[in-house]
Every structure is written in structure tokens, then in C-alpha cells.
Design a protein around this motif. Structure first.
Motif, PDB file in Angstrom:
ATOM      1  N   LEU A 232       0.902  -1.299  -0.168  1.00 51.04           N
ATOM      2  CA  LEU A 232      -0.017   0.107  -0.081  1.00 51.04           C
ATOM      3  C   LEU A 232       0.926   1.210   0.060  1.00 51.04           C
ATOM      4  CD1 LEU A 232      -2.669  -1.075   2.518  1.00 51.04           C
ATOM      5  CD2 LEU A 232      -3.289  -0.519   0.017  1.00 51.04           C
ATOM      6  N   THR A 233       2.009   1.210   0.634  1.00 51.44           N
ATOM      7  CA  THR A 233       2.790   2.250   0.728  1.00 51.44           C
ATOM      8  C   THR A 233       3.415   2.834  -0.587  1.00 51.44           C
ATOM      9  OG1 THR A 233       3.435   1.916   3.140  1.00 51.44           O
ATOM     10  CG2 THR A 233       5.050   3.297   1.836  1.00 51.44           C
ATOM     11  N   ALA A 234       3.864   1.810  -1.341  1.00 57.75           N
ATOM     12  CA  ALA A 234       4.344   1.684  -2.653  1.00 57.75           C
ATOM     13  C   ALA A 234       3.278   2.317  -3.660  1.00 57.75           C
ATOM     14  CB  ALA A 234       4.806   0.441  -3.211  1.00 57.75           C
ATOM     15  N   LEU A 251     -11.387  -2.611   4.727  1.00 58.28           N
ATOM     16  CA  LEU A 251     -10.522  -3.223   5.703  1.00 58.28           C
ATOM     17  C   LEU A 251      -9.072  -2.671   5.715  1.00 58.28           C
ATOM     18  CD1 LEU A 251     -11.644  -7.021   5.648  1.00 58.28           C
ATOM     19  CD2 LEU A 251     -12.087  -5.194   7.454  1.00 58.28           C
ATOM     20  N   ALA A 252      -8.727  -2.051   4.632  1.00 62.25           N
ATOM     21  CA  ALA A 252      -7.378  -1.466   4.453  1.00 62.25           C
ATOM     22  C   ALA A 252      -7.423   0.036   4.015  1.00 62.25           C
ATOM     23  CB  ALA A 252      -6.306  -2.613   3.655  1.00 62.25           C
ATOM     24  N   GLY A 337     -17.001  -8.051   4.861  1.00 60.75           N
ATOM     25  CA  GLY A 337     -15.598  -7.510   5.003  1.00 60.75           C
ATOM     26  C   GLY A 337     -14.609  -8.928   4.874  1.00 60.75           C
ATOM     27  N   GLN A 338     -13.521  -8.939   3.887  1.00 67.03           N
ATOM     28  CA  GLN A 338     -12.542  -9.912   3.687  1.00 67.03           C
ATOM     29  C   GLN A 338     -11.381  -9.153   2.863  1.00 67.03           C
ATOM     30  OE1 GLN A 338     -12.269 -12.776   4.525  1.00 67.03           O
ATOM     31  NE2 GLN A 338     -11.038 -13.661   3.392  1.00 67.03           N
ATOM     32  N   THR A 339     -10.193  -9.405   3.124  1.00 67.03           N
ATOM     33  CA  THR A 339      -9.363  -8.860   2.411  1.00 67.03           C
ATOM     34  C   THR A 339      -8.001  -9.852   2.117  1.00 67.03           C
ATOM     35  OG1 THR A 339      -7.601  -6.991   2.483  1.00 67.03           O
ATOM     36  CG2 THR A 339      -8.003  -7.983   4.339  1.00 67.03           C
ATOM     37  N   SER A 340      -6.958  -9.474   1.720  1.00 68.74           N
ATOM     38  CA  SER A 340      -5.972 -10.285   1.105  1.00 68.74           C
ATOM     39  C   SER A 340      -4.472  -9.932   1.384  1.00 68.74           C
ATOM     40  CB  SER A 340      -6.069 -10.261  -0.424  1.00 68.74           C
ATOM     41  OG  SER A 340      -5.131 -10.863  -1.093  1.00 68.74           O
TER      42      SER A 340
END
Length: 345
Positions: A232-234, A251-252, A337-340
Motif C-alpha cells: 500500500l505504501t508503494a 478493511l485496509a 469484509g474480507q481482504t488479502s
């Protein structure tokens, strides 16, 4: 005579690749290290295993005989290791579950408590997947189940208890030219730089770069990230874009990053996966049922359930635990919600 299995794996890789350079890259070691390992094996066996030439490495007569037998030997050893690890954790009443990054947000106290009611005396040990191992530890027997967002094609390589379907979305820097779009088409992103997960992730890297849907259009890599925060930072710093499950936006969330619906790519099939050659144990089946009761991904995927027939298993302490009962039928769960992992499944 005692031979290190690492030397046998190196020998097998050289036989399959036909040269040191490719075998060293495959094993993630330097070429001098691999050369030393082959010489060490030859010294221990007292035979010459390869004819070396400019064209590559050709097994000698002795090398061909060993090459015919090594795969079965290594497979037998790996099977023994998996069975040993499995027996140890089952005796302790422990189920090991791998998960993708913040996918763990989908599994909470309700899931663990439900599992505890189904399998008294057992505990769940959660472990984040290692993207340098495309199997996440399933092949080595380090985990029992892997919670994945996966392409439909992976069902041919693993057993799967499906939990739902989730679309992929585009993840863009806030200042991106398409950041204000309601929906983005894959075709509009083909020439963008992407933030990728490591090459060692194998087919996972290709899946989260939508290689299959690109029609042969090459991928431009702007940066490589090894965890979700780094990924995410990149993107926030403009080093590239990426694809992720749509619920990652909930979620992010992060300043400087926007999520947009994406057309032109297939959805992810979310589920608990395990090797084809491993029977589903009562503990594994109980955890699947607990996830189906407590985890909300989206509409359940159609297809037969692998939970129909599961044998009884000994509980820790000697009592017999019956197979957990299937949950009562009801309406399909609503999306939630679900993320990866790595922002990239």
C-alpha cells in the motif's frame, strides 16, 4: 552411508535443468554453492555423477541410475515428514491454518469459539502465508488449511471448501488519472507500472497482476513488496498500481490510496484449501463449518460439499469425537469484509 537430502535435491535440479545456472536460480543459491554441493555428493558416493561441458551438465551412467531413484526417495521423505508433523499436532489437539495478510480479519473470536464447541480440547493456530512458498506451507505439512482468494483454475490442484466469491478491484494512488472514475477497465491499465509481490510467489504473482486476462500484454513492474503495508505504501507513493479483493477498501483504507471497481478480470473464489492427497480430518471439517457459520464473504459457490463424509477422530486425551454436524440450511450469507495479503491475494 548418510546423505543430506539437500544434496539430493540439488542433484535432481541439475539433472532436470541440464545446467548449473538454471538449477542454481531455481534453488535460490549461488552457482559456486551448487557446484560445491554436487562435488560433495560425488565425493560421498565415490562416483562421478556428471559430464561437464560447455553445453551443460550431462549425467553419467551412475548419475542416470541415481536420477531415476531420487524423485521417489525425496517424495517418500517428504511424505514421512508431513505425516510426522501431522501426528504431532493432532496429538496436541492443534489445527494449523494459514491466511493471507489481513484475510485474518474474516476469522475472529466467533469462529474460534464455534470451532471449540465442535472440537472440545482443540485449539487453532493461525499463521500468515509465506509468499516465498506458493503452497503457503501445505506442501511441507506445516499447515493443515490455507485461507485463500484464488483463481478458479486452482481447484484442479487442491481440495477446496468454498466460502464465497469476491471481485477484484483496482488500487490506485489518489492522484492517478483514473482515480475519479466510478469503474475502471483493465484495458486502460495495461501500460501502467504495477506493485507486485515477489517472483517466488509463482502463480499468485501472475494472478494478482491479471496476467491471464492481459492477452499477452507484458506487465511493467514499478516495485516489489513483501507485505500488505509495504504494498500500500508503494502505491500511495506513486510507484505503481495493483489489484486486490474489493473488500480490502473497507478493511485496509489508507490516505493517498483509492479503490475502484474493475472490469475485465475474473472474480476470486474464497475458501479453505488443502492438498488433494490429504483426507479431510474431523478437525479440518469442523473449522470449515465454523467458517461457514461465522465468516461472511458473499454468495456461497455452487458445487458438492467435501464435508459429507468425515470419519470420527480421537480427541486429545483419548475420547472419540464424532464428525461435527453440518449447519442447518439457510439463506446465502450477505457480502461482508474480507481482504488479502500484500493487497494481492
Amino acid at each position: 552411508m548418510d546423505i543430506d537430502t539437500r544434496l539430493l535435491r540439488s542433484f535432481a535440479a541439475v539433472c532436470e535443468e541440464g545446467q548449473l545456472t538454471g538449477a542454481a536460480a531455481r534453488l535460490f543459491v549461488s552457482q559456486p554453492t551448487l557446484t560445491k554441493q554436487i562435488r560433495q555428493l560425488e565425493t560421498q558416493l565415490g562416483v562421478r555423477l556428471f559430464q561437464r561441458s560447455r553445453e551443460g551438465m550431462t549425467p553419467t551412467a551412475a548419475g542416470r541410475v541415481l536420477a531415476d531413484r531420487v524423485p521417489a526417495l525425496l517424495t517418500g521423505w517428504e511424505d514421512a515428514l508431513r505425516a510426522t508433523r501431522r501426528a504431532a499436532v493432532e496429538a496436541q489437539g492443534t489445527l494449523r491454518v494459514g491466511f493471507e495478510g489481513s484475510t485474518i480479519n474474516a476469522v475472529g473470536l466467533a469462529t474460534v469459539e464455534d470451532f471449540g464447541r465442535r472440537m472440545p480440547g482443540w485449539q487453532v493456530r493461525m499463521r500468515q502465508n509465506n509468499w516465498f512458498d506458493p503452497t503457503s506451507g501445505l506442501a511441507s505439512g506445516e499447515i493443515d488449511l490455507a485461507l485463500w482468494h484464488a483463481p478458479a483454475a486452482i481447484a484442479a490442484a487442491y481440495n477446496c471448501a468454498e466460502l464465497g466469491v469476491e471481485e477484484r478491484c483496482a488500487v490506485l494512488p489518489a492522484g492517478h488519472r483514473l482515480a475519479d472514475r466510478e469503474v475502471v477497465d483493465l484495458a486502460e491499465l495495461l501500460d501502467e507500472d504495477f506493485v507486485a509481490i515477489p517472483r517466488e510467489a509463482g502463480f499468485w504473482r501472475d494472478y494478482w497482476l491479471a496476467v491471464e486476462e492481459r492477452g499477452g500484454h507484458p506487465v511493467r513492474i514499478g516495485a516489489v513488496a513483501h507485505n500488505a503495508d509495504e504494498w500500500l505504501t508503494a502505491i500511495a507513493c506513486g510507484q505503481g498500481i495493483g489489484f486486490a479483493p474489493v473488500t480490502m477498501s473497507r478493511l485496509a483504507s489508507r490516505p493517498g490510496v483509492v479503490y475502484r471497481p474493475l472490469r475485465g478480470v475474473s472474480a476470486s473464489r474464497v475458501g479453505l484449501y488443502w492438498p488433494l492427497d490429504r483426507p479431510l480430518t474431523p478437525a479440518m471439517a469442523a473449522f470449515v463449518r465454523s467458517c461457514r457459520e461465522t465468516v461472511r464473504i458473499g454468495p456461497a459457490c455452487p458445487g458438492p460439499s467435501p464435508l459429507d463424509t468425515v470419519p470420527a477422530q480421537r480427541r486429545p486425551g483419548g475420547a472419540t469425537a464424532p464428525a461435527a454436524p453440518a449447519p442447518a440450511p439457510g439463506p446465502a450469507p450477505a457480502p461482508a469484509g474480507q481482504t488479502s495479503a500484500n493487497g494481492a491475494g
